[in-house]
Write a protein that holds these residues in place. Structure first.
Motif: not given
Length: 1498
Positions: A1367-1391
Motif C-alpha cells: 500500500l505504501k508503494a502504491n501511494m508513492e507511485l501515485v504521488r511520483d506519477t502526478l508530480k512528474a505530470v505537474i513538472l511538465f506544465f509547471h517546471p518552476e516548481l522544481e525550485f
C-alpha cells in the motif's frame, strides 16, 4: 577464306601431270611429335627422340625432292579463288560455311596425303619402338641366365658396415674402386700361385705382382669396357654398395630412400585412414538407416526429398557449427514429388556429410531426430489445414471463394463458450486479438482494460501465479529438508506430502503442459527482478523443443531427455489398455488410471462395442476419453439435425454466454449473425468433448508433474495407493519405450503421402486476376491486347498474397483463423469436432447467398475492367511516358458511336476531379486517373455496364492504330521501365540498384531507338545550410553514368550558377536544348573540355512526387555522341519522362520502406522498455522472387536482441518458402495477412503482419518469446499497443507517399524534415491516442487518486506486513506519477518548497491539468522542462508495478510521461538522435537503438 583453309578439288590432269608444292612448317612437325608421344613408354629414353629425328629427316628429304622437280611457271600458277584465261582473270566466289563446328571444319580441311603420311610414320615409329623393347627384353633374359650360372658369393656382405666414421670412404671405395680391384687382386693371386712365386722365393722371377695388378686395372677400366663380366662376389658387392649408399647423408640415394620411406609410410597411413573412413561411413550409413525409421513415411515408405534438404539446410545454417559453405551444394527443390527411400535417404545425406567430424555427425543425428518429430507435427498441421480447407469448400455453397467473417467469429465464440474447461486451456479466446482487429477495439479498452481474464488463454496469469506459489513452497520444503538430519525423516515425508494443495485449479494441466524438464532462473533469462516476472519466467518455460499434442502429454513432460527431441502421436495415448505400447515416453498403465472409474473389463467391452462404429466419432482407441454410447450419440445428432432453426427472438443469444464473457463487439456480432439460428441448447458432447481423460484426478496429474520436474526429482509426494506408481516401474516403462519404434500413424491416422505445405496454393487457391486474364485470352475481340495483358501479369509486383478486408475470409484466411483458434497442441479430434460443428452451424439464408454471388461477380468484373483499361492505357501510351493528355482522350472518346454519346461523356467529367494543369495548360492523366475517368464515362452510358465497357474498350483498341515497330518499341520500353520498379522492390531498401537500372534504361533506349551515346545524371534538392547566400536550396548530383563520375558525382549546383536545372525546378516542365554550344546558360561540369567539343543536345526533366512537388532533376545529354546530328526526338523525350516518372515512384517506394523501418525501430525500443519476456524481434519485408512466375521471398531486414539493440543488415538475406518447411509460419502470415501463433525449435513465435493500405502484407514482425507459452496479459496488451501504432503509422506513411492522403503536421518537430518526422511518428500517434483516451476518462477517477492517501491515513495502524508495504508503494507511485505530470506544465516548481508538500501539489491537479495533458506538445519551442528530474520520479517504478496497481489513470499517465520524455529528448538532440536507417552496400551491418540514440556503424 585464306589459302590455307580453301578446299579445291584436285583435277585429274593435275594429279597425273603435276604435283602441288607442299610446305611443311614447324606446327606439323610438332603434331607428329605429339602423335609419337602417344606411343607407350619404353625403358630407353632415346627411342622416341630417335624416331622423331628420323621422321624429321624423312620429311626434309621429301621437301628437297619436291623442290628438285619441274617448277611451274608464274603464268601458269592458278589461285584457289581465281581462274585465268588469257588476259582475263575471273575471281570465283568463296565458299562460305555457316554454323559449322570447328572439329568438323578441321576434318574437312585435312588433305588425303597428309592422313596417309601420318599413318605410315606412325606405323614405322611403332615398329622401331617395338625393336628397342625387344632388345631390352633379350638383355634382361641374358642377365637372368647369368645369375643362374654364377652362384652368389655372400662373402661380399662383410663390406656392409654403417659406421659413421668410415661410411663415406667405404661407400666411395665400394662404388668406384673395389668392384675392379678385388677381381684384379684375385687374378693376381691366381698368377702368383700359377707361377709359384711364393714357393720359390729364392728363385728370381720376372713376374711383378704390382705391375700385373696395374696392367689388369688399366685393361679392365669400366669406363672403356662396355660389358665386362661379373662374378658372384661382384654381384653381391654391387647390392651391398647400393644398400650402403642409402646411409650416406646428403646424397641422392639417401634422399631418394627417405622419400620412398615417407611415401611408403604415407601409403600405409592412407590405406589405414581409408579403411577407417570406410568403416566410419558404413557405421554412419547404418546409423542413418536406423534413423530413417524415426520418420513418418508415405504409403510407399518414402520421404519427400525437399524435407531432407530443409533439414540439412537448417543444420548447415546453424552459426555454432560454421558449416555455411555446405549450403551452396544444396539445391532445394520446389516440388514435393521427388521422394527418397531408405537407401536413397542414406546415400543422399552421406554425400553431403563426408567431411564432417564425429561430433558434428552426432549433432546431425540429434538434429535429424528432432526434425523427424517436427515433421510429424508438420504433417499433423498439414492434415488439419486440409481438413479446414475442405470445410471452407463445404461452407462455400455458392463457390464464391469467401465466407462471412462475422458469422465465422460468432461460431468460434459459441464453440469456445460451450467447450469444457480443459479444452479451453488449449483453445484461444476468439473475443481477443488477434481474432478481432485493432479497429474493433475501443481506445479505453486498449489502453485502460486491465482485466487479466481477457487474455487469449483464459485465466493465464492467475494460473501462473498459483503454479509458482506451489513451486516456491516446494523449493522451501526442499531447502528445509536439506537442513534436517536423517532421524527426522518422518517430518520430511510430512513436508513432502503437504506440498499437494487440497483444492487445485482446473487449469492446472493446461499450465503445467508448458513447463519443461528444467527450470530457468531469472538470472539465466536476464529479466527484471520483479517478483511477478520471476514467477512467470520460472513457470512458463516450454519443454525442450516441442509441445505435446494433448493435455496428458503436456502434464507428463520433463523427466526423459528424449522428450525434448521426440513427439509422440496422440493416437496410441488415448487407448485405455493395460499395456504401454504406443503411448508417450512416460505413460501410466491401467492400474494407475483409477480416476477413470472403470474396470478393464468395462473398457474392453466398450472397445468391442464401439469398434464397429464410425472411428472418427466413436472410437475410444482414437479419442482416448469416455464417450457416451453410440446410440446416444446417434439420437442426439439426429435431434440436432432435425431441430428447426428459429429466430433469435425465441432464444436470445444472451442466454448462452455468461456475463463475464460478454462485450459489446461480440454481442452485436452474434445478434446480427444468429438471427436465423437457434443455439439455446448446449452443444452436445459429440461436438465439445475432447479426447482427453478429463476425469483423471488432479492429485495424479500433480504427482506426475512433480516426478517429471528435474528440480523436484528427488522428492516424490505420497499420494493415494490407487494412483501411486513406483519410480522403478516408471524407469522400466521409460526404458522399454525408448527401444520401441515410432508409430507410422498420427493419432490413429496414416499419412496419405499428400504434402501441400510447399504447394498449398496450387491445389486450393486461385487468384481472380489470373482467371480473368485467361478469360480475356479466350476472347478474340481483344486479340490486340493479349500480349499487353500477358506483360502486365508477368510484371505483377508480388504474387501469392491475399488482402485482408475485415468483411470476409478467403480460403487461406479462413484456414489460418481456425488453425490459430485450435492451436498446435490440440489433437486432430478437436479439429474434427470443430469441423462438424461448423458444418451444422454455418447456415446462410437465400438472400445472403444471392448477395455473396453478386459480390463475387462484382469483384470479378472489377478485376476484368482493371486489366482491360490498363492494357488500353499502355497501348495508348506507346512511348511509356506514364500519362495521357486529357484533350487527346476526349477527342477520341467523343467519336464513339459517331458522337451520339458525347453529351453523356461530358456529364461524366462533372463527377471527377482532374489533376492540376501542367505549365503547358495540359491535363495529364495517369493510369489510375484514366481508369477512373473511363469508369465514370461507362457509368453514364446506357446499357449493361459490362457490355458497355467491353464495347468502349474494343472501340479504343481499334481506334488506336500502332505499327509493328511501335509495338515492339513499346514492349521493350515497358520492360526497361518495369526493371526500374523491380529494382526498388528487390533492393533491400537501397537506392543504388534503382539508380543503376534507371541509367541502364536510358542508355539501352538511346542505343536501340535513337542510335545515340548519352550521358545522364540525377540531382536531388537539398536545403542549403552552409552557403545560404547562394540560395535556400541546392542541387546535389547523387548518381551519374560511369564515364562522367569523375566530373559530376557529388558536385553541387547553386542557384546563382549557370544552368537550366533550377528553371526546370521552378517551372516543373522539361527543357530541351538542341545545341548546347549555342546556348549561353549551360553549365559544363567538365571544365577541361574544349569549347569546340561541346556539341550535343541537353534535356532536363523534373522529378515529381505524388503531390506534384519537384524534388530533383534528371539530366540527359549527348556530348559524348560522335554524330553531328544528335537531337532528341519527341518519342525519346516522352520515354525519358516515363523514366523520370517511374524513378520517382521507385525512389519514394524505397524511402517509404526506410521510414517504416524507422518507425518499427522506434516501436521496438518502446516495447523493450515496458516488457521483458520477448527474446528477439525480427523484421521481414516482402519482395518479388528473382525467378519469373515464382512465389515471393522474405528479406530479413533487421533483428533486435534481448537488450533492445537492433542489428540492421546492409545486405539483407532472403528467405524462400521452399527452405522453410519447418518454419513456414512466416509465409502463412504473409499469405493470409493475419497474425500467426506458432512454435519452432521449442520457442513460441507471435508473427504479426505489416499491411499495406490495400490489406496485403508488406512485411512481417516475428516476436520470439522463447520457451514461454505466452506473454503475461500486461505484456500482451503492450504488444498490441505497439503493433497498432506501428500499423497506423505505416498507413499514414504509405498514404502520404502515394498521394492518397494529405500530410498532417501535429507536432512542431514534424516540420523539420521527412526523416525526423518518420523518427517521431510512432510517438506522435501514440501520444494522440493517449490524449484521446484520457479525455474519455471519468473525472471521478482522478479524484479517487487524490483521496487514495487519505484512505490509507484514516485506517488504523497495522503491523508492517507485506500488504502494508504494498500500500505504501502504491501511494508513492501515485504521488511520483502526478508530480512528474505537474513538472511538465509547471517546471518552476522544481525550485519551490511547496513542491515537497503533497497537499499543496494536489491543488495543481484539476480539470485544467487534464485539458493541458490532452493538447500538450512536448516538442514545442516554448516547452522547457527538466527531463532528468522527471525521469527520477518515474525511474523507480517499473511497468509491472504500474500494471499490478491496476489504476486506469496511472496507467495512462505512466505511458504519457514516457512518451513526452522521449519526445523532449529527441527534440534536444535533433541532429544526432534521428538518423535514417538506410542500408548501404559498403558495410555488413549497423546497430541502432531508439529513441534518443543515433546509429553506430560497425
Amino acid at each position: 577464306m585464306n589459302e590455307s583453309t580453301s578446299q579445291e578439288e584436285v583435277r585429274p590432269d593435275q594429279e597425273n601431270g603435276k604435283d602441288k608444292k607442299r610446305k611443311w612448317n614447324s606446327t606439323e612437325v610438332n603434331e607428329l611429335h605429339e602423335t609419337l608421344q602417344s606411343v607407350p613408354d619404353v625403358p630407353v629414353k632415346e627411342a622416341t627422340d630417335n624416331v622423331v629425328e628420323k621422321a624429321t629427316d624423312e620429311i626434309k628429304s621429301q621437301e628437297l625432292n619436291l623442290e628438285g622437280q619441274r617448277k611451274i611457271s608464274p603464268g601458269s600458277i592458278k589461285d584457289s579463288k581465281t581462274e585465268a584465261s588469257g588476259n582475263i582473270a575471273i575471281r570465283k566466289s568463296a565458299k562460305v560455311i555457316f554454323a559449322l563446328d570447328e572439329t568438323e571444319l578441321k576434318s574437312k580441311l585435312e588433305q588425303p596425303w597428309k592422313k596417309n603420311l601420318f599413318e605410315r610414320m606412325e606405323a614405322r615409329a611403332q615398329a622401331m619402338q617395338q625393336k628397342i623393347i625387344d632388345k631390352e627384353n633379350v638383355k634382361k633374359e641374358l642377365e637372368k641366365k647369368a645369375e643362374k650360372k654364377l652362384p652368389r658369393d655372400n662373402l661380399a656382405k662383410e663390406w656392409f658396415n654403417t659406421e659413421s666414421m668410415t661410411l663415406n670412404n667405404r661407400a666411395y671405395l665400394l662404388d668406384k674402386l673395389l668392384p675392379t680391384l678385388v677381381p684384379g687382386v684375385e687374378n693376381m693371386l691366381t698368377q702368383v700361385e700359377k707361377k709359384k712365386v711364393l714357393t720359390e722365393v729364392d728363385t728370381p722371377s720376372k713376374f711383378d705382382p704390382i705391375n700385373y695388378l696395374g696392367e689388369y686395372l688399366m685393361r679392365n677400366n669400366p669406363n672403356y669396357i662396355k660389358d665386362p663380366g661379373i662374378s658372384g662376389y661382384q654381384r653381391v658387392m654391387k647390392e651391398v654398395t647400393e644398400d650402403l649408399k642409402i646411409y650416406v647423408p646428403d646424397t641422392i640415394c639417401n634422399r631418394v630412400s627417405k622419400m620412398k620411406e615417407n611415401v611408403k609410410q604415407n601409403r600405409k597411413q592412407r590405406e589405414h585412414i581409408d579403411k577407417i573412413k570406410v568403416k566410419v561411413a558404413n557405421t554412419r550409413k547404418q546409423a542413418l538407416q536406423e534413423q530413417f525409421d524415426e520418420w513418418i513415411l508415405d504409403p510407399k515408405g518414402m520421404i519427400p526429398k525437399t524435407v531432407i534438404q530443409n533439414v540439412l539446410h537448417e543444420f548447415f545454417q546453424n552459426p555454432d557449427f560454421k558449416l555455411g559453405s555446405h549450403c551452396e551444394q544444396l539445391d532445394i527443390t520446389d516440388s514435393t514429388e521427388p521422394r527418397l527411400n531408405k537407401m536413397e535417404f542414406t546415400e543422399y545425406i552421406s554425400s553431403h556429410i563426408k567431411d564432417l567430424k564425429s561430433e558434428m555427425f552426432e549433432e546431425l543425428l540429434k538434429h535429424l531426430c528432432h526434425s523427424a518429430d517436427e515433421f510429424r507435427e508438420v504433417i499433423k498441421a498439414d492434415m488439419r489445414r486440409q481438413m479446414f480447407a475442405e470445410l471452407f469448400l463445404h461452407c462455400d455453397h455458392g463457390k464464391v471463394g469467401f465466407l462471412d467473417r462475422q458469422r465465422t467469429l460468432a461460431l468460434l465464440e459459441l464453440f469456445y463458450d460451450h467447450s469444457s474447461q480443459m479444452l479451453r486451456s488449449l483453445l484461444r479466446n476468439p473475443r481477443q486479438w488477434p481474432f478481432i482487429e485493432f479497429e474493433e477495439i475501443n481506445l479505453t479498452e486498449l489502453w485502460g482494460d486491465m482485466d487479466n481474464q481477457k487474455h487469449i488463454y483464459e485465466g493465464f496469469d492467475e494460473v501462473l501465479l498459483e503454479m509458482n506459489t506451489l513451486l516456491s513452497a516446494k523449493h522451501a520444503s526442499k531447502t528445509q529438508s536439506k537442513l534436517l538430519e536423517s532421524p527426522d525423516q518422518p517430518k520430511l515425508d510430512e513436508q513432502r506430502t503437504s506440498t499437494t494443495p487440497p483444492n487445485p485449479p482446473e487449469q492446472w494441466r493446461g499450465v503445467t503442459a508448458e513447463q519443461g524438464p528444467q527450470r530457468i532462473s531469472t538470472e539465466e533469462q536476464g529479466k527484471k527482478s520483479t517478483a511477478e516476472q520471476e514467477l512467470y519466467t520460472e513457470s512458463v518455460i516450454e519443454p525442450g523443443t516441442h509441445t505435446e499434442s494433448t493435455l496428458e502429454q503436456e502434464s507428463s513432460r520433463g523427466l526423459v531427455t528424449e522428450q525434448e527431441t521426440h513427439r509422440e502421436s496422440t493416437t496410441e495415448q488415448g487407448q485405455q489398455k493395460g499395456s504401454i505400447e504406443g503411448q508417450g515416453p512416460r505413460r501410466v498403465s491401467v492400474s494407475e488410471q483409477g480416476a477413470r472409474r472403470e474396470s478393464v473389463a468395462e473398457q474392453r467391452s466398450r472397445r468391442e462395442s464401439i469398434a464397429e462404429q464410425d472411428r472418427r466419432k466413436g472410437s475410444v482407441a482414437e479419442q482416448g476419453s469416455r464417450r457416451m454410447s453410440t446410440a446416444e450419440q446417434e439420437s442426439l445428432r439426429e435431434s440436432i439435425i432435425e431441430e428447426p432453426y428459429q429466430k433469435s427472438e425465441q432464444a436470445p443469444y444472451g442466454e448462452i454466454i455468461s456475463e463475464e464473457q460478454k462485450d459489446s463487439t461480440s454481442q452485436s456480432r452474434k445478434d446480427s449473425i444468429l438471427k436465423s439460428t437457434k443455439y439455446g441448447e448446449p452443444i452436445p458432447s459429440e461436438y465439445i468433448e475432447v479426447p482427453l481423460q478429463e476425469k483423471r484426478s488432479w492429485e495424479q496429474a500433480y504427482e506426475e508433474e512433480v516426478f517429471l520436474s528435474s528440480e523436484l526429482q528427488e522428492e516424490v509426494p505420497t499420494l493415494s495407493r490407487k494412483d501411486h506408481f513406483s519410480e522403478t516401474t516408471k524407469k522400466e516403462v521409460q526404458k522399454d519405450k525408448s527401444c520401441e519404434p515410432k508409430s507410422q500413424k498420427i493419432e490413429g491416422k496414416s499419412w496419405s503421402g499428400e504434402f501441400f505445405t510447399c504447394n498449398w496454393k496450387m491445389k486450393y487457391v486461385t487468384f481472380e486476376d489470373e482467371e480473368q486474364a485467361n478469360l480475356i485470352y479466350g476472347n478474340s475481340r481483344f486479340a490486340d491486347l493479349h500480349s499487353i495483358i500477358r506483360n502486365i501479369q508477368s510484371c505483377k509486383e508480388v504474387k501469392g498474397r491475399t488482402a485482408f478486408n475485415g468483411v470476409s475470409f478467403n480460403l487461406l484466411q479462413f484456414v489460418q483463423l481456425l488453425e490459430t483458434f485450435v492451436g498446435e497442441d490440440a489433437p486432430l479430434s478437436v479439429s474434427e469436432t470443430l469441423t462438424s460443428f461448423f458444418k451444422e452451424g454455418y447456415v446462410e439464408t437465400e438472400q445472403e447467398k444471392m448477395n455473396a454471388l453478386e459480390q463475387f461477380s462484382q469483384n470479378a468484373f472489377q478485376v476484368r475492367r482493371r486489366l482491360l483499361l490498363e492494357a488500353i492505357f499502355q497501348k495508348w501510351d506507346s512511348d511509356g511516358s506514364g500519362f495521357l493528355d486529357l484533350k487527346e482522350v476526349d477527342e477520341l472518346l467523343y467519336t464513339y458511336k459517331e458522337g451520339m454519346e458525347k453529351e453523356s461523356m461530358k456529364k461524366a467529367k462533372l463527377h471527377i476531379q482532374f489533376p492540376k494543369p501542367h505549365p503547358g495548360h495540359e491535363v495529364r492523366l495517369s493510369s489510375k486517373q484514366f481508369q477512373n475517368y473511363i469508369e465514370l464515362v461507362v457509368s453514364e452510358l446506357r446499357g449493361n455496364e459490362d457490355q458497355v465497357l467491353e464495347s468502349v474498350v474494343e472501340f479504343l483498341m481499334n481506334a488506336l492504330e500502332r505499327s509493328h515497330i511501335e509495338s515492339l518499341r513499346n514492349c521493350a520500353r515497358r520492360k526497361w521501365l518495369h526493371q526500374i520498379q523491380r529494382a526498388a522492390e528487390t533492393s533491400g531498401v537501397s537506392l543504388e540498384p534503382v539508380y543503376s537500372e534507371a541509367f541502364k534504361a536510358l542508355t539501352q533506349d538511346a542505343e536501340a531507338h535513337g542510335n545515340k551515346k548519352i550521358s545522364a545524371h540525377i540531382s536531388l534538392l537539398e536545403e542549403n545550410l552552409l552557403l545560404p547566400e547562394k540560395g535556400n536550396v541546392l542541387l546535389r548530383n547523387v548518381a551519374c553514368t560511369l564515364d562522367d563520375a569523375l566530373f559530376v558525382l557529388n558536385r553541387v549546383l547553386y542557384r546563382d550558377m549557370k544552368g537550366i536545372s533550377f528553371t526546370v525546378v521552378d517551372e516543373g516542365k522539361p527543357i530541351h536544348v538542341p545545341q548546347v554550344q549555342y546556348h549561353g546558360n549551360i553549365f559544363f561540369w567538365d571544365q577541361s573540355r574544349n569549347k569546340d567539343d561541346c556539341n550535343g543536345s541537353f534535356l532536363a526533366l523534373p522529378l515529381q512526387d505524388a503531390y506534384m512537388r519537384i524534388f530533383g532533376v534528371l539530366a540527359v545529354d549527348t556530348l559524348r555522341d560522335p554524330h553531328e546530328i544528335n537531337i532528341f526526338l519527341p518519342h525519346e523525350i516522352r520515354f525519358y519522362q516515363g523514366v523520370a516518372n517511374v524513378f520517382s515512384t521507385a525512389y519514394h517506394y524505397v524511402h517509404s520502406r526506410e521510414h517504416i523501418l524507422h518507425i518499427v525501430i522506434t516501436g521496438i525500443g518502446w516495447l523493450f522498455d515496458v516488457t521483458s519476456s520477448i527474446t528477439s524481434i525480427t523484421v521481414y519485408f516482402v519482395e518479388p522472387s528473382p525467378a519469373q512466375d515464382s512465389d515471393y521471398v522474405l528479406r530479413n531486414m533487421m533483428v533486435t536482441g534481448q537488450l533492445g539493440l537492433t542489428e540492421i543488415h546492409k545486405n539483407p538475406p532472403t528467405i524462400h518458402r521452399k527452405s522453410c518447411i519447418f518454419r513456414d509460419f512466416l509465409f502463412k502470415c504473409t499469405d493470409s495477412s493475419e497474425v500467426v501463433l506458432a512454435s519452432a525449435c521449442g520457442e513460441t513465435h507471435i508473427v504479426v503482419p505489416l499491411r499495406e493500405r490495400t490489406g496485403e502484407a508488406l512485411g512481417v514482425l516475428d516476436f520470439n518469446i522463447g520457451r514461454n507459452r505466452m506473454l503475461l496479459y500486461q505484456e500482451y496488451k503492450d504488444l498490441q499497443k505497439m503493433m497498432k501504432v506501428v500499423q497506423v503509422a505505416c498507413y499514414e506513411i504509405l498514404g502520404e507517399l502515394s498521394g492518397e492522403i494529405e500530410k498532417k503536421y501535429v507536432l512542431e518537430i514534424e516540420n523539420v524534415g521527412e526523416v525526423q518526422r518518420a523518427g517521431i511518428l510512432f510517438f506522435r500517434i501514440m501520444l494522440l491516442e493517449l490524449q484521446e483516451s484520457i479525455q474519455l476518462l471519468n473525472s471521478m477517477e482522478f479524484v479517487s487518486l487524490l483521496l487514495y492517501d487519505h484512505t490509507l491515513l484514516t485506517e488504523p495502524n497495522y503491523p508492517q506486513d507485506s500488504k502494508s508495504i504494498e500500500l505504501k508503494a502504491n501511494m508513492e507511485l501515485v504521488r511520483d506519477t502526478l508530480k512528474a505530470v505537474i513538472l511538465f506544465f509547471h517546471p518552476e516548481l522544481e525550485f519551490s518548497s511547496d513542491f515537497g508538500s503533497w497537499d499543496k501539489c494536489k491543488f495543481y491537479i484539476n480539470k485544467y491539468l487534464v485539458n493541458n495533458i490532452c493538447v500538450f506538445d512536448p516538442t514545442a519551442k516554448h516547452v522547457e522542462v527538466n527531463v532528468q528530474l522527471i525521469d527520477e520520479y518515474i525511474r523507480g517504478h517499473s511497468r509491472t508495478e504500474v500494471w499490478k496497481f491496476g489504476n486506469v489513470v496511472i496507467e495512462h499517465l505512466y505511458h504519457w510521461i514516457h512518451i513526452c520524455s522521449a519526445l523532449t529528448k529527441i527534440t534536444k538532440k535533433l541532429n544526432s538522435s534521428i538518423t535514417p536507417p538506410l542500408p548501404s552496400k559498403t558495410d555488413n551491418y549497423m546497430y541502432a537503438k531508439m529513441p534518443g540514440e543515433g546509429l553506430q556503424e560497425k
